[in-house]
Design a protein around this motif. Sequence first.
Motif, PDB file in Angstrom:
ATOM      1  N   GLU A  60     -17.164  15.648   3.929  1.00  0.00           N
ATOM      2  CA  GLU A  60     -18.489  15.045   3.837  1.00  0.00           C
ATOM      3  C   GLU A  60     -18.899  14.329   5.113  1.00  0.00           C
ATOM      4  N   ARG A  63     -24.597  11.875   5.480  1.00  0.00           N
ATOM      5  CA  ARG A  63     -25.751  12.541   4.882  1.00  0.00           C
ATOM      6  C   ARG A  63     -25.399  13.177   3.544  1.00  0.00           C
ATOM      7  N   THR A  67     -26.645  12.271  -0.329  1.00  0.00           N
ATOM      8  CA  THR A  67     -27.179  13.210  -1.327  1.00  0.00           C
ATOM      9  C   THR A  67     -26.436  13.073  -2.649  1.00  0.00           C
ATOM     10  N   ARG A  68     -25.107  12.942  -2.570  1.00  0.00           N
ATOM     11  CA  ARG A  68     -24.319  12.785  -3.800  1.00  0.00           C
ATOM     12  C   ARG A  68     -24.714  11.506  -4.539  1.00  0.00           C
ATOM     13  N   ARG A  71     -27.984  11.923  -6.240  1.00  0.00           N
ATOM     14  CA  ARG A  71     -27.845  12.729  -7.450  1.00  0.00           C
ATOM     15  C   ARG A  71     -27.423  11.855  -8.634  1.00  0.00           C
ATOM     16  N   THR A  74     -30.285  10.296 -10.410  1.00  0.00           N
ATOM     17  CA  THR A  74     -31.216  11.063 -11.243  1.00  0.00           C
ATOM     18  C   THR A  74     -30.894  10.791 -12.710  1.00  0.00           C
ATOM     19  N   SER A  76     -30.129  13.086 -14.847  1.00  0.00           N
ATOM     20  CA  SER A  76     -29.459  14.242 -15.462  1.00  0.00           C
ATOM     21  C   SER A  76     -28.178  14.656 -14.744  1.00  0.00           C
ATOM     22  N   ALA A  77     -27.500  13.714 -14.105  1.00  0.00           N
ATOM     23  CA  ALA A  77     -26.171  14.014 -13.541  1.00  0.00           C
ATOM     24  C   ALA A  77     -25.167  13.771 -14.658  1.00  0.00           C
TER      25      ALA A  77
ATOM     26  N   ARG B 223     -30.100  20.056 -13.911  1.00  0.00           N
ATOM     27  CA  ARG B 223     -31.418  19.495 -13.670  1.00  0.00           C
ATOM     28  C   ARG B 223     -31.392  18.429 -12.580  1.00  0.00           C
ATOM     29  N   SER B 224     -30.247  17.788 -12.386  1.00  0.00           N
ATOM     30  CA  SER B 224     -30.182  16.750 -11.338  1.00  0.00           C
ATOM     31  C   SER B 224     -30.580  17.329  -9.987  1.00  0.00           C
ATOM     32  N   GLU B 227     -34.279  17.518  -9.930  1.00  0.00           N
ATOM     33  CA  GLU B 227     -34.834  16.180  -9.663  1.00  0.00           C
ATOM     34  C   GLU B 227     -34.739  15.823  -8.185  1.00  0.00           C
ATOM     35  N   LEU B 228     -33.657  16.271  -7.542  1.00  0.00           N
ATOM     36  CA  LEU B 228     -33.467  15.975  -6.123  1.00  0.00           C
ATOM     37  C   LEU B 228     -34.324  16.849  -5.214  1.00  0.00           C
ATOM     38  N   ILE B 230     -33.652  20.016  -4.686  1.00  0.00           N
ATOM     39  CA  ILE B 230     -32.813  21.080  -4.100  1.00  0.00           C
ATOM     40  C   ILE B 230     -33.040  22.396  -4.843  1.00  0.00           C
ATOM     41  N   THR B 312     -26.066  21.338   1.454  1.00  0.00           N
ATOM     42  CA  THR B 312     -25.306  20.114   1.210  1.00  0.00           C
ATOM     43  C   THR B 312     -26.180  18.874   1.381  1.00  0.00           C
ATOM     44  N   GLY B 313     -27.365  19.059   1.932  1.00  0.00           N
ATOM     45  CA  GLY B 313     -28.224  17.904   2.163  1.00  0.00           C
ATOM     46  C   GLY B 313     -29.430  17.940   1.251  1.00  0.00           C
ATOM     47  N   GLY B 314     -30.556  17.527   1.765  1.00  0.00           N
ATOM     48  CA  GLY B 314     -31.775  17.472   0.983  1.00  0.00           C
ATOM     49  C   GLY B 314     -32.495  18.802   0.972  1.00  0.00           C
ATOM     50  N   ASP B 316     -34.803  19.898   2.736  1.00  0.00           N
ATOM     51  CA  ASP B 316     -35.180  20.449   4.033  1.00  0.00           C
ATOM     52  C   ASP B 316     -34.042  21.216   4.694  1.00  0.00           C
ATOM     53  N   GLU B 317     -32.834  21.133   4.119  1.00  0.00           N
ATOM     54  CA  GLU B 317     -31.685  21.769   4.782  1.00  0.00           C
ATOM     55  C   GLU B 317     -31.592  23.247   4.439  1.00  0.00           C
ATOM     56  N   LEU B 358     -18.680  24.619   3.638  1.00  0.00           N
ATOM     57  CA  LEU B 358     -19.268  23.318   3.282  1.00  0.00           C
ATOM     58  C   LEU B 358     -20.232  23.462   2.110  1.00  0.00           C
ATOM     59  N   ILE B 361     -17.953  23.578  -0.987  1.00  0.00           N
ATOM     60  CA  ILE B 361     -17.385  22.262  -1.327  1.00  0.00           C
ATOM     61  C   ILE B 361     -18.464  21.347  -1.907  1.00  0.00           C
ATOM     62  N   GLY B 362     -19.681  21.467  -1.377  1.00  0.00           N
ATOM     63  CA  GLY B 362     -20.752  20.596  -1.844  1.00  0.00           C
ATOM     64  C   GLY B 362     -21.222  20.920  -3.248  1.00  0.00           C
ATOM     65  N   THR B 369     -21.530  19.306  -6.679  1.00  0.00           N
ATOM     66  CA  THR B 369     -22.615  18.632  -7.391  1.00  0.00           C
ATOM     67  C   THR B 369     -23.098  19.445  -8.585  1.00  0.00           C
TER      68      THR B 369
END
Lengths: 163, 454
Positions: A60, A63, A67-68, A71, A74, A76-77, B223-224, B227-228, B230, B312-314, B316-317, B358, B361-362, B369
Amino acid sequence: MTYDDICQFLYTEASLLDTRRYEEWLELLDDSLSYRMPVRVTRDFDEPDDIVNDMTFFDETKRSLTTRVQRFRTTSAWAENPHSRTRHFVSNIVVEPGTSEDEAKVHSYFLIMRSIRDRADVEQMFGERIDIIRRVNNRLQLVERTIYPDQTVLSMLNLSIFI
Amino acid sequence: MANQAGLDTSMLEGVKDKIRRGLLPQWAFTDSEIFKAEVKSIFAKTWNFLGHESEIEKPGDYVTRWIVHDPVLLLRDQNGQIQAYLNSCAHRGTKLCTADFGNKKTFTCPYHGWTFNLSGDLIGIIAGNKVYGEEMDRSQWSLRKIPRVESYQGMIFGSLDAHAEPLETFLGDMKWYFDIMLGRSDAGMEVRGVPQKWIINTNWKISADNFGGDPYHTAMSHRSTVELGISPKDPMYASYGHQIVLDNGHGINMVTALGGAKVPPYQGLPEDMWPMFARNLSAEQLEVFENTMIIVGNCFPNLSFVSPMHGTGGPDEPLTSFVNFRVWRPVSPTKIEVTSWFMVDKEAPEAFKEASYLSYIGSFGPSGTLEQDDAEIWTRVAEASQGEMAQDKDIHYNNVLNYLMGLDRVEPDESWPGPGVAYPTCYLDAISRAFYEHWVDQLLATADIPANVR
Ligand code: FES
Ligand SMILES: [Fe+2]
């Protein structure tokens, strides 16, 4: 940076994680943070290297950790909704000098006990962390963390926590 | 009192009848008799994934794996041939090799010191001739081979049944789709590092069915990420594309964008690689691959795979694809050990390999996630399936689960260029119904279940 400063830093961090004050936790992380958890393996007696750095459970940046955290905020995690309860026990802290006066290499043991919902069984994980901690503008920051779990097969269903 | 009966054929015929009507008795997940029958009638007969050829490249390279409760020593011998043995000493049964992987010429048992070479031959006995004399035929005491070992596209499978059909027959039309994921590059795929391993308190069918036939869960379970920002807001986003029912209980979903909207071709794999894909794939495979965003499915019984595009980011990635295979090893009716391999094209540029890893893993693996929430929900299914009402085998309670989606409503798309029965949506229980029908057929096919045991 005294030994006490470092202990205080790690205990404060553990407390922020256990109370899920993740935004405050993120503030302890340097922007250049590398946060990795490689895979432990069982090797033969004459092949002693029992960490595989090429595969991880976390690899990680600040950044991606942000993000984690977002999440978890939210609605709904589901892994953390309702949230699990953790205690990060940090001990056996040994400090080595870093590459500069403002930097230290810190070894610590960790034991995480985790309680999920109404389940009576305990999820746990343990191992060692090697951190690089740096003083920046009179505050300590985590620059690098490598987490070495002792289990080759994790007994936790998921890692919806930080270590 | 709850039904105490064991399994009998009429009961299983009843289950089959329900599955065909889109209903699955809830007791099928965690019933202990079912579990025993599965181990004997399914896992001891089928092809079980053991590992990838890139994990044992050189002579002497070995890894240790499991086929349910059978420990397996998988290695490459002096002649470069792949061999798989029961990882249990031929003398008194000690587990022979305890390391996860390594390289060796011989394996010596710690109990009495018998030594075996890579061909499994017994080549050393402590005080050999003094205690056994000349008369013991050492060739009778080799390591026991896993009866069948075969590979397809670098994927090594083993079967405990000497009479199992050939691996390629078993894979059937799944081969066409494996070619897209695993055979598109000249040099094939490689496993990065070692597989991740972890335990989840659930039943193997719950996770296999989730990967195999349940893109429907993404809108809520994940759904998370919506919400983000992604994942797309459209609750139908994982439905576009085709759900393809294959023979032998296999199934795959080829998810595209809405209405064939433009997506990065070939899941965003580097353009330099495209000519290679054209060389290795048929025109039909190429066309399907070009338009697919997410590949997810299950190879019966418990080898699941996912190849999505993830960041792995927002929002925009950039999104990067990866290939992930995992075995849901049944440990008990309510426990699985997951072994999960990250794979990437050997010839992909290093920068892509890193981004792809990556991305994996993310999003997947125990810290992913997406997968964090899957694991939690799968344990909840198992947790709520063990009581008297869920386990009742008569119709005292309405203890059947809903697999009705698309039943008699959705017709196959005859224009699909690939093999299998392809339906024009992925929000469909067709693969799940076929998975469970094949599952119950395997249980019925065995003589191990006596008729009307009471
Ligand atoms: S059990 Fe292996 S040498 Fe005796
Ligand atoms: Fe999922």
